[in-house]
Scaffold this active site. Structure first.
Site, PDB file in Angstrom:
ATOM      1  N   ASP A  76     -10.172  -5.873  -3.716  1.00 53.79           N
ATOM      2  CA  ASP A  76      -9.634  -4.707  -3.008  1.00 53.79           C
ATOM      3  C   ASP A  76     -10.565  -3.494  -3.189  1.00 53.79           C
ATOM      4  OD1 ASP A  76      -8.035  -2.688  -1.916  1.00 53.79           O
ATOM      5  OD2 ASP A  76      -6.191  -3.545  -2.731  1.00 53.79           O
ATOM      6  N   HIS A 119      -7.304  -6.117   0.120  1.00 52.93           N
ATOM      7  CA  HIS A 119      -6.167  -5.210   0.241  1.00 52.93           C
ATOM      8  C   HIS A 119      -4.997  -5.785   1.038  1.00 52.93           C
ATOM      9  CE1 HIS A 119      -4.457  -1.244  -0.291  1.00 52.93           C
ATOM     10  NE2 HIS A 119      -4.221  -1.112   1.005  1.00 52.93           N
ATOM     11  N   SER A 141       0.834  -1.195   0.000  1.00 49.93           N
ATOM     12  CA  SER A 141       0.000   0.000   0.000  1.00 49.93           C
ATOM     13  C   SER A 141       0.876   1.255   0.000  1.00 49.93           C
ATOM     14  CB  SER A 141      -0.962  -0.060   1.183  1.00 49.93           C
ATOM     15  OG  SER A 141      -2.036   0.831   1.024  1.00 49.93           O
TER      16      SER A 141
END
Length: 252
Positions: free
Chosen positions: A204, A231, A81
């Site tokens: 996600d 995610h 991320s």
């Protein structure tokens, strides 16, 4: 504390793991043992996060400068991320030192633009920024839950992991700085020469799966989409995730 908190363990080629926004290195716990059998892993608490909470993050450039002493020669950098954005910036800064990138649920640019449709709207990030000012803990908890939305998982295990992470909370300043990095960073501006593995989750809610097509069209590296993951694939589908990662490491 004057420097980043890191832990290095395992054997093999060096690998540096960078976590995401509001988290710390504890988030990697589900794959920690298996990954350290494949590589010598340096687990990092990013500036302002976890046990590096006293460090200021300020900007993407500042974070990269603080990371440079912890990047060994010939290292793979794995970023999840926000950590993936930082990993790309590190690779661009250290082209001779970084041997490859593993970019998990990440993207070259997080925010929508006319030439980049595979992203979040700026309003979503602004809503997190507004919420932080009202209730820091509730915002981080809500963000944690959002990352697992739509995925079958063990709620008790997730709650335990969340509570372990929140024992070492990120500073409010680092959370605000992180959102600003997500809003403004664009790693497309400088090419990445190293081999890249992108691991995306089809479910996600933060990184649209359409990014896979965008990455492939731009020839940004190998792209793997995990069909049942969201995610945080290394938490919810750690075995499948590690097979993909091990193949990449061995391929290098």
């Amino acid at each position: 504390m004057s420097q980043l908190f890191t832990i290095t363990e395992g054997q093999g080629r060096p690998l540096v793991a960078l976590h995401g926004w509001g988290m710390n290195q504890i988030v990697w716990q589900p794959i920690r043992e298996r990954l350290t059998q494949q590589a010598q892993v340096t687990w990092v608490d990013l500036p302002g996060h976890g046990r590096s909470a006293e460090l200021k993050s300020a900007s993407l450039e500042t974070v990269v400068e603080q990371l440079i002493p912890h990047i060994p020669d010939n290292a793979i950098v794995m970023g999840w991320s926000l950590g993936g954005l930082i990993a790309q910036a590190v690779a661009q800064r250290l082209p001779e030192q970084v041997a490859g990138l593993i970019l998990v649920a990440s993207t070259p640019r997080f925010v929508l633009s006319p030439d980049w449709p595979y992203a979040l709207s700026a309003e979503v990030l602004q809503s997190f920024a507004d919420s932080l000012a009202q209730d820091y803990t509730a915002t981080v908890r809500r963000f944690f839950a959002l990352q697992f939305m739509g995925v079958r998982s063990d709620p008790t295990a997730l709650h335990n992991l969340r509570d372990q992470i929140l024992q070492y909370p990120a500073s409010l300043g680092a959370l605000k700085d992180g959102l600003e990095i997500l809003r403004t960073a664009d790693c497309r501006q400088h090419s990445i020469q190293q081999p890249c593995l992108w691991v995306l989750g089809r479910l996600d809610k933060l990184i649209p799966v359409s990014l896979a097509a965008g990455l492939q069209a731009l020839r940004y590296g190998e792209v793997q989409v995990m069909p049942k993951a969201a995610h945080v694939p290394f938490v919810t589908h750690s075995d499948e995730f590690m097979i993909i990662v091990e193949n990449f490491i061995h391929g290098l």
